[in-house]
Design a protein around this motif. Structure first.
Motif, short mmCIF file in Angstrom:
data_model
loop_
_atom_site.label_atom_id
_atom_site.label_comp_id
_atom_site.label_asym_id
_atom_site.label_seq_id
_atom_site.Cartn_x
_atom_site.Cartn_y
_atom_site.Cartn_z
N THR A 31 75.21 32.16 60.25
CA THR A 31 75.49 31.68 61.61
C THR A 31 74.33 30.86 62.17
OG1 THR A 31 74.69 33.83 62.48
CG2 THR A 31 77.06 33.58 62.14
N ASP A 38 81.16 28.88 64.87
CA ASP A 38 80.87 30.07 65.67
C ASP A 38 82.14 30.73 66.17
OD1 ASP A 38 79.70 31.03 68.79
OD2 ASP A 38 78.76 31.72 66.93
N PRO A 42 81.17 34.74 64.64
CA PRO A 42 80.12 34.79 65.66
C PRO A 42 78.82 35.35 65.11
CG PRO A 42 81.63 36.61 65.96
CD PRO A 42 82.19 35.76 64.85
N LYS A 46 75.70 37.45 69.32
CA LYS A 46 76.89 37.26 70.15
C LYS A 46 77.79 38.51 70.12
CE LYS A 46 80.55 33.88 71.08
NZ LYS A 46 81.19 32.62 70.60
N VAL A 47 77.88 39.12 68.94
CA VAL A 47 78.69 40.34 68.81
C VAL A 47 78.07 41.48 69.62
CG1 VAL A 47 79.50 42.10 67.19
CG2 VAL A 47 79.63 39.68 66.56
N ALA A 50 78.85 40.90 73.19
CA ALA A 50 80.25 41.24 73.45
C ALA A 50 80.44 42.75 73.53
CB ALA A 50 81.15 40.66 72.36
N ARG A 226 88.69 35.13 70.68
CA ARG A 226 87.46 35.88 70.97
C ARG A 226 87.03 36.60 69.70
NH1 ARG A 226 85.69 37.27 76.02
NH2 ARG A 226 83.90 37.96 74.78
N ASP A 228 84.17 37.34 68.74
CA ASP A 228 83.13 38.34 68.99
C ASP A 228 83.73 39.69 69.33
OD1 ASP A 228 84.17 37.27 71.31
OD2 ASP A 228 82.27 37.26 72.40
#
Length: 262
Positions: A31, A38, A42, A46-47, A50, A226, A228
């Motif tokens: 990534t 992305d 992700p 970012k995860v 989230a 989404r 993530d």
């Protein structure tokens, strides 16, 4: 021998941890270098963001614990019901060829079917509430437990049964004191397989008329790209699946301490 076993155990744990770290490192590098979009994969950061977001604010009006709790309720009710029914029926089918002739064709017919193939029928018969979802998970759990139990009885050594008969044991005593203890390792193997199969069916069970559950959260997040949130849901399902498997294995160690020591 104990020192060697401990050394091997420590080395295996290091290997496991190393594998996890390598996977995370590959994920991060992939990534970071933008090797994939992305939107599709992700970044770990970012995860994590989230996860914190869902943990603090929930998802679509329900908290993360609510989603997890609803899924666990559906899963565990179905799994317990499957265990209560499949274990005795599987053992009896292995012990009695007539019962096996009745039940085995039914199990072998529906076992290979994709869950979505008969889920629509369950919805028509039982409605769109939790009952159809639990029924789907129940059927997913039942087959592996039944087959493991039946196979376990069939492979019990005849010498054990003959020895018990020679000592004057009745059929019920042979079953209770020879066959059932011999089958315990395979019963637990069936339970472990069943919990995994049920979890893979969970998303399908929460596809229709659901507004909560980890499977539903993953499915709903996919509609809005989404990824993530999807990763958060998948990781939570994976970790809870491992936890449930560890619980079954812990119970197995307590109930079947002789496993692997024959």
């Amino acid at each position: 021998m104990d020192k060697l076993s401990k050394r091997n155990g420590t080395f295996e744990r290091v290997l496991t941890l190393s594998t996890v770290l390598i996977i995370i490192a590959i994920w991060y590098i992939t990534t970071k270098l933008n090797l994939v979009s992305d939107t599709l994969v992700p970044s770990p950061g970012k995860v994590i963001k989230a996860f914190i977001e869902v943990l603090q604010n929930g998802y679509k009006g329900s908290s993360l614990l609510t989603h997890l709790g609803v899924s666990m309720e559906r899963l565990l009710i179905a799994f317990i019901l499957a265990g209560i029914t499949a274990i005795p029926l599987g053992l009896l089918s292995g012990y009695n060829s007539k019962i096996r002739a009745i039940l085995e064709p039914i199990i072998e017919f529906y076992r290979p079917l994709p869950p979505l193939a008969y889920y629509t029928l369950l919805v028509l018969w039982m409605g769109i509430d939790n009952s159809s979802k639990i029924a789907l998970l129940y059927l997913a759990s039942f087959a592996p437990i039944f087959i493991s139990c039946m196979s376990a009885v069939l492979k019990v050594k005849k010498d054990y049964i003959s020895s018990a008969d020679t000592l004057g044991a009745s059929r019920s005593q042979v079953f209770a004191h020879v066959i059932f203890p011999s089958c315990l390792p395979d019963i637990f193997l069936g339970l472990r397989t069943a919990i995994g199969v049920s979890y893979t069916t969970l998303v399908a069970a929460e596809m229709v008329a659901a507004v909560s559950g980890i499977g539903w959260m993953v499915l709903d997040a996919s509609k809005f790209l989404r990824s993530d949130i999807i990763f958060v849901g998948i990781i939570i399902m994976g970790l809870t699946g491992i936890l449930l498997d560890r619980i079954i294995r812990y119970i197995e160690i307590k109930v079947v301490p002789w496993k692997g020591k024959e």
